[in-house]
Design a protein around this motif. Structure first.
Motif, PDB file in Angstrom:
ATOM      1  N   SER A  15      30.963  -6.453 104.341  1.00  0.00           N
ATOM      2  CA  SER A  15      29.664  -6.860 105.357  1.00  0.00           C
ATOM      3  C   SER A  15      29.106  -5.901 106.001  1.00  0.00           C
ATOM      4  O   SER A  15      27.849  -5.895 106.585  1.00  0.00           O
ATOM      5  CB  SER A  15      30.038  -8.057 106.204  1.00  0.00           C
ATOM      6  OG  SER A  15      30.904  -7.530 107.281  1.00  0.00           O
ATOM      7  N   VAL A  16      29.430  -4.419 105.821  1.00  0.00           N
ATOM      8  CA  VAL A  16      29.023  -3.308 106.424  1.00  0.00           C
ATOM      9  C   VAL A  16      27.410  -2.986 105.936  1.00  0.00           C
ATOM     10  O   VAL A  16      27.401  -2.843 104.608  1.00  0.00           O
ATOM     11  CB  VAL A  16      29.948  -2.135 106.565  1.00  0.00           C
ATOM     12  CG1 VAL A  16      29.191  -0.959 106.757  1.00  0.00           C
ATOM     13  CG2 VAL A  16      31.169  -2.519 107.330  1.00  0.00           C
ATOM     14  N   ARG A  17      26.588  -2.953 106.689  1.00  0.00           N
ATOM     15  CA  ARG A  17      25.087  -2.561 106.248  1.00  0.00           C
ATOM     16  C   ARG A  17      24.713  -1.779 107.452  1.00  0.00           C
ATOM     17  O   ARG A  17      24.699  -2.073 108.576  1.00  0.00           O
ATOM     18  CB  ARG A  17      24.282  -3.622 106.050  1.00  0.00           C
ATOM     19  CG  ARG A  17      24.791  -4.709 104.756  1.00  0.00           C
ATOM     20  CD  ARG A  17      24.730  -4.013 103.463  1.00  0.00           C
ATOM     21  NE  ARG A  17      24.982  -5.016 102.485  1.00  0.00           N
ATOM     22  CZ  ARG A  17      26.200  -5.378 102.148  1.00  0.00           C
ATOM     23  NH1 ARG A  17      27.228  -5.007 102.954  1.00  0.00           N
ATOM     24  NH2 ARG A  17      26.265  -6.307 101.198  1.00  0.00           N
ATOM     25  N   PRO A  18      23.803  -0.726 107.384  1.00  0.00           N
ATOM     26  CA  PRO A  18      23.618  -0.019 106.048  1.00  0.00           C
ATOM     27  C   PRO A  18      25.018   0.719 105.484  1.00  0.00           C
ATOM     28  O   PRO A  18      25.950   0.960 106.391  1.00  0.00           O
ATOM     29  CB  PRO A  18      22.601   1.056 106.316  1.00  0.00           C
ATOM     30  CG  PRO A  18      22.514   1.189 107.556  1.00  0.00           C
ATOM     31  CD  PRO A  18      23.240   0.077 108.370  1.00  0.00           C
ATOM     32  N   LEU A  19      25.044   0.905 104.252  1.00  0.00           N
ATOM     33  CA  LEU A  19      26.416   1.648 103.808  1.00  0.00           C
ATOM     34  C   LEU A  19      26.141   3.231 104.222  1.00  0.00           C
ATOM     35  O   LEU A  19      25.176   3.751 104.567  1.00  0.00           O
ATOM     36  CB  LEU A  19      26.173   1.874 102.247  1.00  0.00           C
ATOM     37  CG  LEU A  19      26.173   0.389 101.893  1.00  0.00           C
ATOM     38  CD1 LEU A  19      26.408   0.792 100.097  1.00  0.00           C
ATOM     39  CD2 LEU A  19      27.286  -0.316 102.008  1.00  0.00           C
ATOM     40  N   PRO A  20      27.463   3.763 104.534  1.00  0.00           N
ATOM     41  CA  PRO A  20      27.620   4.956 105.042  1.00  0.00           C
ATOM     42  C   PRO A  20      26.696   6.106 103.612  1.00  0.00           C
ATOM     43  O   PRO A  20      26.898   5.780 102.488  1.00  0.00           O
ATOM     44  CB  PRO A  20      28.798   5.617 104.896  1.00  0.00           C
ATOM     45  CG  PRO A  20      29.479   4.236 105.253  1.00  0.00           C
ATOM     46  CD  PRO A  20      28.633   3.178 104.736  1.00  0.00           C
ATOM     47  N   ARG A  21      26.346   7.003 104.337  1.00  0.00           N
ATOM     48  CA  ARG A  21      25.229   7.916 103.567  1.00  0.00           C
ATOM     49  C   ARG A  21      26.231   8.757 102.180  1.00  0.00           C
ATOM     50  O   ARG A  21      25.703   8.912 101.378  1.00  0.00           O
ATOM     51  CB  ARG A  21      24.644   9.133 104.142  1.00  0.00           C
ATOM     52  CG  ARG A  21      23.500   8.403 105.052  1.00  0.00           C
ATOM     53  CD  ARG A  21      22.749   9.435 106.131  1.00  0.00           C
ATOM     54  NE  ARG A  21      23.752   9.880 107.007  1.00  0.00           N
ATOM     55  CZ  ARG A  21      23.391  10.802 107.840  1.00  0.00           C
ATOM     56  NH1 ARG A  21      22.182  11.388 107.984  1.00  0.00           N
ATOM     57  NH2 ARG A  21      24.272  11.101 108.673  1.00  0.00           N
ATOM     58  N   SER A  22      27.373   9.014 102.633  1.00  0.00           N
ATOM     59  CA  SER A  22      28.392   9.646 101.540  1.00  0.00           C
ATOM     60  C   SER A  22      28.561   8.611 100.424  1.00  0.00           C
ATOM     61  O   SER A  22      28.525   8.951  99.354  1.00  0.00           O
ATOM     62  CB  SER A  22      29.604   9.984 102.227  1.00  0.00           C
ATOM     63  OG  SER A  22      29.495  11.251 103.029  1.00  0.00           O
ATOM     64  N   LEU A  23      28.689   7.277 100.887  1.00  0.00           N
ATOM     65  CA  LEU A  23      28.975   6.575  99.818  1.00  0.00           C
ATOM     66  C   LEU A  23      27.858   5.942  99.049  1.00  0.00           C
ATOM     67  O   LEU A  23      27.968   5.929  97.547  1.00  0.00           O
ATOM     68  CB  LEU A  23      29.569   5.028 100.772  1.00  0.00           C
ATOM     69  CG  LEU A  23      29.919   3.916  99.719  1.00  0.00           C
ATOM     70  CD1 LEU A  23      30.926   4.253  98.601  1.00  0.00           C
ATOM     71  CD2 LEU A  23      30.589   2.928 100.496  1.00  0.00           C
ATOM     72  N   VAL A  24      26.574   6.039  99.776  1.00  0.00           N
ATOM     73  CA  VAL A  24      25.360   5.829  98.955  1.00  0.00           C
ATOM     74  C   VAL A  24      25.317   6.968  97.742  1.00  0.00           C
ATOM     75  O   VAL A  24      24.828   6.743  96.870  1.00  0.00           O
ATOM     76  CB  VAL A  24      24.095   5.999 100.001  1.00  0.00           C
ATOM     77  CG1 VAL A  24      22.992   5.924  99.060  1.00  0.00           C
ATOM     78  CG2 VAL A  24      23.949   4.833 100.787  1.00  0.00           C
ATOM     79  N   ASN A  25      25.607   8.429  98.215  1.00  0.00           N
ATOM     80  CA  ASN A  25      25.465   9.285  96.938  1.00  0.00           C
ATOM     81  C   ASN A  25      26.674   9.139  96.022  1.00  0.00           C
ATOM     82  O   ASN A  25      26.214   9.401  94.944  1.00  0.00           O
ATOM     83  CB  ASN A  25      25.669  10.846  97.995  1.00  0.00           C
ATOM     84  CG  ASN A  25      24.738  11.079  98.957  1.00  0.00           C
ATOM     85  OD1 ASN A  25      23.432  10.387  98.370  1.00  0.00           O
ATOM     86  ND2 ASN A  25      24.717  11.869  99.678  1.00  0.00           N
ATOM     87  N   ILE A  26      27.611   8.732  96.350  1.00  0.00           N
ATOM     88  CA  ILE A  26      28.657   8.458  95.399  1.00  0.00           C
ATOM     89  C   ILE A  26      28.149   7.393  94.550  1.00  0.00           C
ATOM     90  O   ILE A  26      28.544   7.644  93.315  1.00  0.00           O
ATOM     91  CB  ILE A  26      30.186   7.762  96.130  1.00  0.00           C
ATOM     92  CG1 ILE A  26      30.851   9.124  96.906  1.00  0.00           C
ATOM     93  CG2 ILE A  26      31.017   7.451  95.053  1.00  0.00           C
ATOM     94  CD1 ILE A  26      32.102   8.378  97.784  1.00  0.00           C
TER      95      ILE A  26
END
Length: 257
Positions: A109-120
């Motif tokens: 349910s976490v939003r927004p996603l961490p930026r490292s994960l967005v890049n992954i």
């Protein structure tokens, strides 16, 4: 993943300190992880207990420790014998509600996603054409044998790298050595691919013996453009698994069409 800043400041004593640490002195590792991991990490039992005692002291004084204590050793619930891919992170997300005990992963349910994960997710799409998941729960990878292990397994809320010198590194060093030392009945190494993002992860390379490694910059927004993007770690890991006669990882996550 110490590149992730906290979304707000945490002051000591400002929050409910939460449940007790389950691996303080006198506890049994066999109740917290799979038996093969408990056996492999036995030489560092005293270190784990010492860290547990220190974390309990901090929690009792009002410090919020992340992830929740019951999840700190979560990575070791994936049996040692089933690990095929190792992905090393730095330390847990310092934002309350994000860290779940698996490197780079967050709760559904976490939003927004961490930026490292967005890049992954961006690299996963560019590498294999897999669209980003609408959530950040990577446990489906763990279910297939991907060990999502942070270098340090805990952190004070709002303070990235705050547990870097508590002793976790000796525990995770031993875990990496144990993975590299596994052998099949014929004496050959068990299949393993290590994905090492960033300098802290790459420092573990000497412990991996001859296990195949994929090394690149960290997916942090501060470094992703300096070699993470375009590194194709997911397809390369699967090819290296096939070369070891191991089944590839299905990197798709639930919720992706």
């Amino acid at each position: 993943m110490s590149d992730e800043p906290a979304l707000f400041d945490i002051s000591a004593g400002g929050l409910n300190p939460g449940p007790p640490v389950p691996f303080t002195s006198g506890s049994s590792l066999y109740e917290l992880m799979t038996p093969d991991w408990a056996d492999a990490l036995a030489p560092e039992t005293a270190t784990i207990h010492r860290i547990g005692d220190e974390l309990q002291r901090r929690i009792s004084s009002g410090t919020q420790v992340l992830p929740p204590p019951a999840s700190i050793l979560r990575a070791f619930t994936l049996p040692l014998k089933k690990v095929k891919v190792l992905i090393i992170g730095q330390d847990p997300y310092p934002t309350p509600g994000h860290a779940v005990g698996l490197s780079f992963s967050v709760g559904p349910s976490v939003r927004p996603l961490p930026r490292s994960l967005v890049n992954i997710y961006k690299e996963l799409r560019d590498d294999l054409g897999i669209e980003p998941a609408p959530h950040g729960d990577l446990s489906a990878w763990t279910d297939q044998g991907v060990l999502l292990l942070n270098r340090a397994l805990s952190v004070d809320a709002g303070q990235a790298n705050s547990h870097r010198n508590l002793g976790w590194e000796s525990v995770t060093d031993l875990a990496v050595r144990a993975l590299a030392a596994r052998r099949q009945p014929d004496g050959s190494p068990m299949p393993l691919v290590a994905i090492l993002w960033g300098r802290q992860a790459q420092a573990l390379a000497p412990l991996l013996d001859r296990a195949p490694r994929i090394e690149s910059a960290h997916p942090s927004p501060l470094s992703a453009s300096r070699g993470f993007f375009g590194s194709r770690p997911f397809s390369r890991a699967n090819e290296l698994l096939k070369q070891q006669d191991a089944s590839p990882i299905d990197w798709r996550l639930p919720g992706v069409r």
